[in-house]
Design a protein around this motif. Structure first.
Motif, PDB file in Angstrom:
ATOM      1  N   PHE A   1     -13.959  -8.357   4.374  1.00 59.59           N
ATOM      2  CA  PHE A   1     -12.928  -8.963   3.562  1.00 59.59           C
ATOM      3  C   PHE A   1     -13.539  -9.518   2.276  1.00 59.59           C
ATOM      4  CE2 PHE A   1     -10.912  -9.879   7.889  1.00 59.59           C
ATOM      5  CZ  PHE A   1     -10.185  -8.696   7.853  1.00 59.59           C
ATOM      6  N   THR A   2     -13.048  -9.021   1.144  1.00 61.21           N
ATOM      7  CA  THR A   2     -13.565  -9.452  -0.151  1.00 61.21           C
ATOM      8  C   THR A   2     -12.502 -10.100  -1.036  1.00 61.21           C
ATOM      9  OG1 THR A   2     -13.150  -7.269  -1.127  1.00 61.21           O
ATOM     10  CG2 THR A   2     -15.317  -7.634  -0.130  1.00 61.21           C
TER      11      THR A   2
ATOM     12  N   VAL B   1     -20.721   0.762   7.729  1.00 62.44           N
ATOM     13  CA  VAL B   1     -20.237   2.123   7.503  1.00 62.44           C
ATOM     14  C   VAL B   1     -18.876   2.044   6.818  1.00 62.44           C
ATOM     15  CG1 VAL B   1     -19.629   4.327   8.557  1.00 62.44           C
ATOM     16  CG2 VAL B   1     -21.369   2.881   9.640  1.00 62.44           C
ATOM     17  N   HIS B   2     -18.736   2.676   5.662  1.00 62.42           N
ATOM     18  CA  HIS B   2     -17.426   2.762   5.012  1.00 62.42           C
ATOM     19  C   HIS B   2     -16.629   3.888   5.636  1.00 62.42           C
ATOM     20  CE1 HIS B   2     -18.098   0.044   1.557  1.00 62.42           C
ATOM     21  NE2 HIS B   2     -19.362   0.403   1.705  1.00 62.42           N
ATOM     22  N   GLY B   3     -15.343   3.656   5.909  1.00 59.49           N
ATOM     23  CA  GLY B   3     -14.586   4.744   6.510  1.00 59.49           C
ATOM     24  C   GLY B   3     -13.102   4.480   6.643  1.00 59.49           C
ATOM     25  N   TRP B   4     -12.452   5.427   7.333  1.00 56.54           N
ATOM     26  CA  TRP B   4     -11.000   5.356   7.512  1.00 56.54           C
ATOM     27  C   TRP B   4     -10.598   6.289   8.645  1.00 56.54           C
ATOM     28  CZ3 TRP B   4      -8.067   1.835   5.071  1.00 56.54           C
ATOM     29  CH2 TRP B   4      -6.673   1.935   5.168  1.00 56.54           C
ATOM     30  N   VAL B   5      -9.542   5.912   9.363  1.00 54.84           N
ATOM     31  CA  VAL B   5      -8.984   6.736  10.436  1.00 54.84           C
ATOM     32  C   VAL B   5      -7.563   7.119  10.070  1.00 54.84           C
ATOM     33  CG1 VAL B   5      -8.508   6.906  12.905  1.00 54.84           C
ATOM     34  CG2 VAL B   5     -10.359   5.421  12.101  1.00 54.84           C
ATOM     35  N   ASP B   6      -7.248   8.420  10.172  1.00 54.21           N
ATOM     36  CA  ASP B   6      -5.906   8.883   9.810  1.00 54.21           C
ATOM     37  C   ASP B   6      -5.589  10.161  10.596  1.00 54.21           C
ATOM     38  OD1 ASP B   6      -3.437   9.188   8.325  1.00 54.21           O
ATOM     39  OD2 ASP B   6      -4.404   8.033   6.723  1.00 54.21           O
ATOM     40  N   ASP B   7      -4.484  10.797  10.239  1.00 54.65           N
ATOM     41  CA  ASP B   7      -4.038  11.984  10.971  1.00 54.65           C
ATOM     42  C   ASP B   7      -4.938  13.198  10.743  1.00 54.65           C
ATOM     43  OD1 ASP B   7      -1.905  10.617  12.054  1.00 54.65           O
ATOM     44  OD2 ASP B   7      -0.542  11.172  10.429  1.00 54.65           O
ATOM     45  N   SER B   8      -5.622  13.230   9.595  1.00 52.19           N
ATOM     46  CA  SER B   8      -6.505  14.339   9.282  1.00 52.19           C
ATOM     47  C   SER B   8      -7.639  13.834   8.409  1.00 52.19           C
ATOM     48  CB  SER B   8      -5.755  15.447   8.539  1.00 52.19           C
ATOM     49  OG  SER B   8      -5.374  15.007   7.245  1.00 52.19           O
ATOM     50  N   ARG B   9      -8.658  14.640   8.253  1.00 56.86           N
ATOM     51  CA  ARG B   9      -9.778  14.269   7.401  1.00 56.86           C
ATOM     52  C   ARG B   9      -9.316  14.122   5.948  1.00 56.86           C
ATOM     53  NH1 ARG B   9     -15.198  13.775   7.274  1.00 56.86           N
ATOM     54  NH2 ARG B   9     -16.350  14.636   5.494  1.00 56.86           N
ATOM     55  N   GLU B  10      -8.467  15.028   5.518  1.00 56.88           N
ATOM     56  CA  GLU B  10      -7.981  14.974   4.138  1.00 56.88           C
ATOM     57  C   GLU B  10      -7.137  13.721   3.895  1.00 56.88           C
ATOM     58  OE1 GLU B  10      -7.684  17.533   6.218  1.00 56.88           O
ATOM     59  OE2 GLU B  10      -9.203  18.853   5.354  1.00 56.88           O
TER      60      GLU B  10
ATOM     61  N   THR C   1     -13.043  -0.931   6.739  1.00 56.76           N
ATOM     62  CA  THR C   1     -11.700  -0.411   6.463  1.00 56.76           C
ATOM     63  C   THR C   1     -10.996  -1.196   5.363  1.00 56.76           C
ATOM     64  OG1 THR C   1     -10.778  -1.823   8.202  1.00 56.76           O
ATOM     65  CG2 THR C   1     -11.415   0.415   8.820  1.00 56.76           C
ATOM     66  N   TYR C   2     -11.610  -2.304   4.916  1.00 56.09           N
ATOM     67  CA  TYR C   2     -10.995  -3.127   3.874  1.00 56.09           C
ATOM     68  C   TYR C   2     -11.415  -2.585   2.505  1.00 56.09           C
ATOM     69  CZ  TYR C   2      -9.416  -7.271   1.315  1.00 56.09           C
ATOM     70  OH  TYR C   2      -8.774  -8.135   0.460  1.00 56.09           O
ATOM     71  N   HIS C   3     -10.543  -1.764   1.939  1.00 53.80           N
ATOM     72  CA  HIS C   3     -10.766  -1.210   0.610  1.00 53.80           C
ATOM     73  C   HIS C   3      -9.679  -1.773  -0.293  1.00 53.80           C
ATOM     74  CE1 HIS C   3     -13.679   1.429   2.447  1.00 53.80           C
ATOM     75  NE2 HIS C   3     -12.761   1.899   3.276  1.00 53.80           N
TER      76      HIS C   3
ATOM     77  N   MET D   1      -3.838  -0.572   6.168  1.00 55.35           N
ATOM     78  CA  MET D   1      -5.047  -1.106   6.791  1.00 55.35           C
ATOM     79  C   MET D   1      -4.783  -1.559   8.221  1.00 55.35           C
ATOM     80  SD  MET D   1      -7.268  -3.012   3.796  1.00 55.35           S
ATOM     81  CE  MET D   1      -5.951  -3.858   2.927  1.00 55.35           C
ATOM     82  N   VAL D   2      -3.624  -2.146   8.471  1.00 54.41           N
ATOM     83  CA  VAL D   2      -3.274  -2.551   9.836  1.00 54.41           C
ATOM     84  C   VAL D   2      -3.210  -1.330  10.744  1.00 54.41           C
ATOM     85  CG1 VAL D   2      -1.414  -3.464  11.281  1.00 54.41           C
ATOM     86  CG2 VAL D   2      -2.097  -4.692   9.213  1.00 54.41           C
ATOM     87  N   ASP D   3      -2.598  -0.255  10.259  1.00 59.57           N
ATOM     88  CA  ASP D   3      -2.502   0.969  11.057  1.00 59.57           C
ATOM     89  C   ASP D   3      -3.887   1.544  11.336  1.00 59.57           C
ATOM     90  OD1 ASP D   3      -0.888   3.228  12.241  1.00 59.57           O
ATOM     91  OD2 ASP D   3      -1.947   4.344  10.692  1.00 59.57           O
ATOM     92  N   CYS D   4      -4.735   1.550  10.326  1.00 59.37           N
ATOM     93  CA  CYS D   4      -6.102   2.053  10.498  1.00 59.37           C
ATOM     94  C   CYS D   4      -6.864   1.203  11.504  1.00 59.37           C
ATOM     95  CB  CYS D   4      -6.820   2.066   9.147  1.00 59.37           C
ATOM     96  SG  CYS D   4      -8.510   2.681   9.211  1.00 59.37           S
ATOM     97  N   ILE D   5      -6.725  -0.109  11.419  1.00 55.88           N
ATOM     98  CA  ILE D   5      -7.390  -1.020  12.351  1.00 55.88           C
ATOM     99  C   ILE D   5      -6.907  -0.774  13.781  1.00 55.88           C
ATOM    100  CG2 ILE D   5      -7.457  -3.455  13.064  1.00 55.88           C
ATOM    101  CD1 ILE D   5      -7.558  -4.114  10.013  1.00 55.88           C
TER     102      ILE D   5
END
Length: 334
Positions: free
Chosen positions: A8-9, A229-238, A308-310, A318-322
């Motif tokens: 968190f920044t 590690v910087h990252g994100w979770v979603d339905d696809s890589r794209e 995940t905080y970008h 962000m809530v969905d990713c978390i």
């Protein structure tokens, strides 16, 4: 392997019209989401005098997170140790740890930005020595009875008793990638955090060095390796990359300015490509597979801080990713 998130920044991008109060409320919303998702930790970061409002008040923010959460570890990754009054840091950290019922980890580093040191009136060339002194002062302040420590950079008498005392030990985590920083962590701290710029082979090399140093010096006790590690979770890589990219590139451009003390108008195409290669993003299966590689080089006890905080990518996103990180990815790697 444990899994947490942050950092968190509290930054506000130029295209974000929210107030700073709303941004801080977002931090608490995300902290509750981390707790609800069953993740292991939430982290704040620190810098000063930033036009975009980069978080400077780590201890107040952690105090609020302590009240907003119940289970997760909370901590600084990283607090700039040379810029703190050592006694006040000991008091504030102990207070946060009491509010959190023993859930605080205090991450410290030497700092870099020349303007921060100038404005705080701290000689930048003393930063390594000041960090070492802070660690010793914190340990002494949190121990029972009088301080019994003659601080090098703080005019406090050894016979004073610093209060409050935490109920238990507050783990101290040190950051840094250079050999002296890593060995300092091995000898004086409870944990080391690998910065996101380090490759897996770089982490493996430093973890081996930590183990060798502690074995050679006869240092017992638990020691935790954290990895950013910087990252994100979603339905696809794209979809994951498109979601995190604007905030990720903004954050990295601002870091380039903070670390150099110079204006950076735009990241180079080469730098952007390197950042993409260093990030971990995609479906839950893809992210879990990538994170398993960290276990392979750093061990089963590795604690991943998955950033995940970008800034300004959206609270709901962000809530969905978390939630996905906690309910889908975490079970695959634990």
């Amino acid at each position: 392997m444990k899994l947490g998130t942050g950092l968190f920044t509290g930054q506000r991008r130029p295209d974000d019209d929210r107030s700073m109060s709303e941004l801080y409320d977002e931090i608490l919303t995300l902290g509750r989401a981390i707790d609800d998702a069953g993740l292991d930790s939430a982290w704040v970061s620190e810098h000063h005098f930033a036009e975009d409002g980069y978080l400077s008040g780590t201890m107040p923010t952690l105090g609020a997170l302590a009240a907003a959460t119940d289970e997760i570890e909370i901590g600084t990754c990283i607090a700039l140790a040379p810029l703190y009054d050592g006694v006040r840091l000991a008091e504030d950290a102990a207070t946060v740890d009491l509010l959190a019922e023993g859930r605080l980890t205090l991450g410290l580093a030497i700092g870099s930005n020349p303007d921060e040191f100038e404005q705080f009136g701290v000689p930048r060339e003393e930063r390594a020595e000041r960090l070492a002194d802070q660690v010793n002062l914190l340990r002494a302040a949190w121990s029972a009875g009088p301080l019994d420590y003659d601080a090098d950079f703080h005019d406090v008498t050894p016979d004073v008793s610093v209060t409050p005392k935490p109920d238990g030990d507050v783990p101290i985590l040190l950051g840094g990638a250079a050999k002296p920083a890593v060995r300092r962590a091995a000898r004086t701290a409870d944990a080391w955090c690998a910065p996101s710029k380090l490759s897996l082979s770089g982490i493996e090399k430093r973890v081996d060095d930590i183990r060798n140093v502690r074995e050679k010096d006869g240092i017992d006790g638990e020691f935790t390796v954290y990895a950013l590690v910087h990252g994100w979770v979603d339905d696809s890589r794209e979809a994951a990359w498109e979601a995190m990219k604007p905030g990720y590139f903004y954050l990295q451009r601002r870091y380039a300015e903070i670390f150099s003390g110079e204006t950076v108008d735009e990241l180079t195409a080469e730098r952007k490509q390197k950042l993409k290669e260093n990030a971990v993003f995609g479906t839950t299966e893809q992210v879990a597979t990538e994170l398993e590689r960290y276990r392979a080089v750093a061990g089963d006890d590795t604690h991943i801080i998955f950033r995940t905080y970008h800034p300004s990518v959206g609270t709901d996103a962000m809530v969905d990713c978390i939630d996905r990180l906690g309910t889908e990815v975490a079970p695959m790697i634990q």
